[in-house]
Design a protein around this motif. Structure first.
Motif, PDB file in Angstrom:
ATOM      1  N   LEU A  11       0.846  -1.191   0.000  1.00  0.00           N
ATOM      2  CA  LEU A  11       0.000   0.000   0.000  1.00  0.00           C
ATOM      3  C   LEU A  11       0.880   1.238   0.000  1.00  0.00           C
ATOM      4  N   LYS A  12       0.694   2.078  -1.001  1.00  0.00           N
ATOM      5  CA  LYS A  12       1.508   3.299  -1.105  1.00  0.00           C
ATOM      6  C   LYS A  12       0.811   4.416  -0.332  1.00  0.00           C
ATOM      7  N   THR A  13       1.166   4.523   0.920  1.00  0.00           N
ATOM      8  CA  THR A  13       0.561   5.568   1.746  1.00  0.00           C
ATOM      9  C   THR A  13       1.637   6.256   2.577  1.00  0.00           C
ATOM     10  N   ILE A  14       1.320   7.470   3.021  1.00  0.00           N
ATOM     11  CA  ILE A  14       2.202   8.163   3.973  1.00  0.00           C
ATOM     12  C   ILE A  14       1.337   8.690   5.121  1.00  0.00           C
ATOM     13  N   ILE A  15       1.966   8.940   6.243  1.00  0.00           N
ATOM     14  CA  ILE A  15       1.244   9.520   7.378  1.00  0.00           C
ATOM     15  C   ILE A  15       1.771  10.939   7.592  1.00  0.00           C
ATOM     16  N   ILE A  16       0.873  11.900   7.722  1.00  0.00           N
ATOM     17  CA  ILE A  16       1.295  13.295   7.952  1.00  0.00           C
ATOM     18  C   ILE A  16       0.826  13.751   9.336  1.00  0.00           C
ATOM     19  N   ASN A  17       1.491  14.805   9.836  1.00  0.00           N
ATOM     20  CA  ASN A  17       1.204  15.230  11.221  1.00  0.00           C
ATOM     21  C   ASN A  17       0.105  16.289  11.316  1.00  0.00           C
ATOM     22  N   LYS A  18      -0.812  16.280  10.381  1.00  0.00           N
ATOM     23  CA  LYS A  18      -1.969  17.182  10.457  1.00  0.00           C
ATOM     24  C   LYS A  18      -3.236  16.334  10.337  1.00  0.00           C
ATOM     25  N   GLY A  19      -4.234  16.707  11.165  1.00  0.00           N
ATOM     26  CA  GLY A  19      -5.468  15.928  11.166  1.00  0.00           C
ATOM     27  C   GLY A  19      -6.692  16.806  11.209  1.00  0.00           C
ATOM     28  N   SER A  20      -7.766  16.250  11.755  1.00  0.00           N
ATOM     29  CA  SER A  20      -9.031  16.986  11.783  1.00  0.00           C
ATOM     30  C   SER A  20      -8.928  18.282  12.591  1.00  0.00           C
ATOM     31  N   ALA A  21      -8.016  18.312  13.567  1.00  0.00           N
ATOM     32  CA  ALA A  21      -7.838  19.526  14.371  1.00  0.00           C
ATOM     33  C   ALA A  21      -7.293  20.677  13.533  1.00  0.00           C
ATOM     34  N   ASP A  22      -6.640  20.361  12.432  1.00  0.00           N
ATOM     35  CA  ASP A  22      -6.072  21.414  11.579  1.00  0.00           C
ATOM     36  C   ASP A  22      -6.976  21.730  10.389  1.00  0.00           C
ATOM     37  N   GLY A  23      -8.155  21.139  10.380  1.00  0.00           N
ATOM     38  CA  GLY A  23      -9.117  21.443   9.325  1.00  0.00           C
ATOM     39  C   GLY A  23      -9.104  20.473   8.168  1.00  0.00           C
ATOM     40  N   LEU A  24      -8.350  19.393   8.282  1.00  0.00           N
ATOM     41  CA  LEU A  24      -8.319  18.400   7.204  1.00  0.00           C
ATOM     42  C   LEU A  24      -9.588  17.562   7.224  1.00  0.00           C
ATOM     43  N   LYS A  25      -9.977  17.102   6.064  1.00  0.00           N
ATOM     44  CA  LYS A  25     -11.156  16.245   5.945  1.00  0.00           C
ATOM     45  C   LYS A  25     -10.782  15.019   5.121  1.00  0.00           C
ATOM     46  N   LEU A  26     -11.661  14.044   5.133  1.00  0.00           N
ATOM     47  CA  LEU A  26     -11.433  12.874   4.265  1.00  0.00           C
ATOM     48  C   LEU A  26     -11.497  13.356   2.821  1.00  0.00           C
ATOM     49  N   GLY A  27     -10.496  13.058   2.040  1.00  0.00           N
ATOM     50  CA  GLY A  27     -10.481  13.492   0.647  1.00  0.00           C
ATOM     51  C   GLY A  27      -9.707  14.773   0.406  1.00  0.00           C
ATOM     52  N   THR A  28      -9.188  15.394   1.463  1.00  0.00           N
ATOM     53  CA  THR A  28      -8.396  16.616   1.284  1.00  0.00           C
ATOM     54  C   THR A  28      -7.216  16.356   0.346  1.00  0.00           C
ATOM     55  N   ASN A  29      -7.025  17.245  -0.618  1.00  0.00           N
ATOM     56  CA  ASN A  29      -5.932  17.090  -1.591  1.00  0.00           C
ATOM     57  C   ASN A  29      -4.589  17.427  -0.938  1.00  0.00           C
ATOM     58  N   ILE A  30      -3.601  16.611  -1.254  1.00  0.00           N
ATOM     59  CA  ILE A  30      -2.265  16.815  -0.680  1.00  0.00           C
ATOM     60  C   ILE A  30      -1.285  17.112  -1.816  1.00  0.00           C
ATOM     61  N   TYR A  31      -0.439  18.115  -1.595  1.00  0.00           N
ATOM     62  CA  TYR A  31       0.482  18.565  -2.642  1.00  0.00           C
ATOM     63  C   TYR A  31       1.931  18.492  -2.193  1.00  0.00           C
ATOM     64  N   ASP A  32       2.793  18.303  -3.194  1.00  0.00           N
ATOM     65  CA  ASP A  32       4.225  18.506  -2.995  1.00  0.00           C
ATOM     66  C   ASP A  32       4.538  19.703  -3.887  1.00  0.00           C
ATOM     67  N   LYS A  33       4.858  20.839  -3.290  1.00  0.00           N
ATOM     68  CA  LYS A  33       4.925  22.141  -3.984  1.00  0.00           C
ATOM     69  C   LYS A  33       3.563  22.372  -4.645  1.00  0.00           C
ATOM     70  N   ASN A  34       3.522  22.459  -5.979  1.00  0.00           N
ATOM     71  CA  ASN A  34       2.217  22.649  -6.622  1.00  0.00           C
ATOM     72  C   ASN A  34       1.704  21.374  -7.269  1.00  0.00           C
ATOM     73  N   TYR A  35       2.422  20.269  -7.071  1.00  0.00           N
ATOM     74  CA  TYR A  35       2.043  19.014  -7.724  1.00  0.00           C
ATOM     75  C   TYR A  35       1.205  18.149  -6.788  1.00  0.00           C
ATOM     76  N   LEU A  36       0.243  17.482  -7.383  1.00  0.00           N
ATOM     77  CA  LEU A  36      -0.635  16.619  -6.595  1.00  0.00           C
ATOM     78  C   LEU A  36       0.096  15.340  -6.206  1.00  0.00           C
ATOM     79  N   VAL A  37      -0.046  14.928  -4.948  1.00  0.00           N
ATOM     80  CA  VAL A  37       0.557  13.651  -4.536  1.00  0.00           C
ATOM     81  C   VAL A  37      -0.473  12.636  -4.058  1.00  0.00           C
ATOM     82  N   GLY A  38      -1.633  13.099  -3.609  1.00  0.00           N
ATOM     83  CA  GLY A  38      -2.638  12.147  -3.161  1.00  0.00           C
ATOM     84  C   GLY A  38      -3.747  12.824  -2.394  1.00  0.00           C
TER      85      GLY A  38
END
Lengths: 168, 403
Positions: B144-171
């Motif tokens: 499974l190609k996944t990563i864990i980041i240190n931001k969650g619902s407390a920071d306003g993230l939701k299921l499906g939030t787009n994640i970027y590396d600079k301006n490029y989409l990563v997941g």
């Protein structure tokens, strides 16, 4: 050979080493994936669990193995309980082999291990694919299975020496 | 036979039920417990979700700490290779930078045009703020190609939030905890992204191949021929999973298959951006957003006004030129009119002169003929004729001279 004074703190850490390695390996997903060899991976916890369940090592508590499985699921992102189920199955097969074996033989154990991991990986793949609709590449499982099988011998030799050091 | 079956049963029973030295639970208990947990983890109960979130938080942090030594070794290795390739990379980057600089101006125009067009089609305009997140767990697992980041619902993230590396989409986020979340990378087999391929504006879906690229699938057969190598793939926004217009990767053709090489290297992710989107109607930040919107509108209006002003200037200048030309023509016309009058006068004078000349010539001819034939036409005592100076006398003279 390293020798310890018994009841020494270092000796206690040394006796708990397999459990520590198991927890480090599940938390760190210790499988050299970063060396970027295509498809290369192996399941180190399987080797560790099988070996110490076979040797009936007293510090290697099955409940700790069960917890390690839960941690592995959390780290990888698999449905909770899948790895615990796999590890406990490995323990069951190892215990069965120990019960029916009078004179242990490394090569027999090795091929029995191949059978066990193949069966468990098949169950894993089936459960994930059919019940949880995970898209998985079967090649990864086959190659993972193969490398896990290959790495069994060096790991066994290493831990045999470890056990000898403790018994000394 | 019976005894071997008994042995088998004894061995199985022993393996399942016998609690060995210092073992707290039998293997049968643990296997039942595993099955119960598998079933429970799939039930969408709040208590299970919360428990799982707590476990995730603890395990992710522990995993991050345990991974520190291994990560340090890997990072050192990458640093050494980076230093070795430093000069070559510098040369390539320098060249790339000069190309990119020239494209920046063009991009600004396109962005402004794009915003204007979106307003025109009454699309939802989102104001987005990107939150920097640290990658705390990245084991590059082959399954499974996944990563864990240190931001969650407390920071306003939701299921499906787009994640970027600079301006490029990563997941996108697939599992949300309070202060951490799991991101499914585009390279995962379970990831599918609707994209547009340009040039050609071809719609397709890119599915992760489990390695570090994506396979392009679901293109209409008649459009396959239009696909060019090294085309650009960006999100189309179809299905509302990803925002539209985000660069994803560059197309690569080979073995009758089409692959997308992602712009971002997923094995090298250390920090990523999570995009928190809010619609314009959010009351809490309505004032702020409306000012943003006004700024946007003002910018667009400014551009339009500038264009109109430029057009007016051009028209004014053209108009001035026409007026000047017109005045010149009027002056010329007047001059010509005067000239014409003068010429007319000259002509009239000449005509009158000609007429006078004609009259004079007739008189002269008459006088010449008079000298010749006056004796024949004039009246005398012995001869019948006409009286000198009368019209009959003149006619007679002219008749004699055949004039």
């Amino acid at each position: 050979m390293i020798s310890f004074k018994k009841k020494n703190f270092l000796y206690k850490v040394y006796t708990w080493l397999p459990v520590l390695i198991l927890y480090i390996s599940v938390l760190n997903e210790f499988d050299f994936n970063y060396i970027d060899i295509e498809y290369f991976s192996f399941n180190f916890p399987f080797i560790l669990v099988f070996f110490f369940a076979l040797k009936e090592y007293s510090r290697f508590d099955f409940f700790l193995v069960f917890i390690a499985g839960l941690i592995n699921d959390t780290v990888i992102g698999l449905p909770l309980g899948i790895s615990s189920f796999s590890y406990i199955l490995v323990c069951i097969f190892a215990s069965y082999l120990r019960n029916i074996t009078i004179r242990p033989h490394l090569i027999k154990d090795w091929f029995y291990f191949l059978f066990v991991i193949s069966l468990i990986n098949s169950i894993n793949y089936t459960v994930l694919f059919f019940f949880f609709s995970f898209e998985l590449d079967i090649m990864f499982y086959v190659i993972n299975n193969f490398f896990t099988f290959l790495f069994y011998i060096p790991v066994t030799i290493f831990f045999d020496n470890y056990l000898k050091a403790i018994n000394d | 036979m019976a005894s071997s079956r008994d042995d088998f049963i004894i061995a199985i029973r022993s393996a399942f039920l016998k609690k060995e030295t210092q073992q707290k639970f039998s293997l049968l208990t643990l296997i039942i417990l595993s099955i119960v947990i598998i079933i429970l983890s799939n039930l969408n109960l709040k208590i299970i979700k919360d428990t799982r979130a707590v476990i995730n938080e603890i395990v992710y942090r522990s995993s991050f700490i345990v991974s520190i030594p291994e990560n340090a070794i890997i990072n050192s290795y990458y640093k050494i290779t980076d230093y070795l390739n430093f000069y070559n990379k510098y040369k390539i980057n320098k060249e790339e930078l000069s190309n990119l600089k020239s494209q920046v101006v063009l991009n600004e125009i396109i962005i402004s045009e794009n915003k204007e067009l979106k307003n025109l089609i009454e699309d939802f305009t989102f104001t987005s703020s990107k939150v920097l997140a640290k990658v705390i767990v990245d084991h590059n697992s082959p399954f499974l190609k996944t990563i864990i980041i240190n931001k969650g619902s407390a920071d306003g993230l939701k299921l499906g939030t787009n994640i970027y590396d600079k301006n490029y989409l990563v997941g996108r986020v697939i599992e949300l905890n309070f202060k951490s979340s799991r991101v499914l990378l585009l390279s995962d087999l379970n990831s599918s992204v609707p994209i547009s391929i340009t040039p050609g504006n071809i719609q397709a879906i890119v599915i992760g191949d489990g390695k570090n690229s994506g396979e392009i699938k679901y293109i209409k057969d008649n459009l396959i021929e239009n696909i060019e190598d090294q085309s650009i793939g960006y999100t189309s926004g179809t299905g509302d999973l990803f925002k539209s217009g985000i660069p994803v990767g560059r197309l690569n053709t080979g073995n009758d298959k089409y692959y997308l090489d992602f712009y971002s290297d997923f094995t090298q992710l250390k920090y990523v951006f999570a995009e928190i989107e809010k619609k314009e109607i959010d009351t809490d930040i309505l004032a702020l957003e409306s000012s943003d919107e006004n700024n946007l509108d003002q910018t667009t209006e400014k551009i339009q006004l500038k264009l109109l002003n430029d057009q007016i200037k051009i028209l004014d200048e053209t108009n001035k030129k026409f007026i000047e030309e017109n005045q010149n023509l009027i002056l010329k016309f007047k001059d010509l009119d005067l000239e014409n009058d003068n010429l007319k006068n000259i002509i009239e004078e000449q005509i009158s002169e000609i007429n006078q000349n004609k009259i004079d010539q007739k008189e002269l001819e008459f006088l010449r003929l008079n000298l010749l034939y006056s004796s024949k036409c004039s009246k005398s005592t012995f001869k019948k004729g006409y009286k000198v100076g009368t019209p009959e006398y003149k006619k007679c003279i002219l008749r004699k001279g055949n004039f």
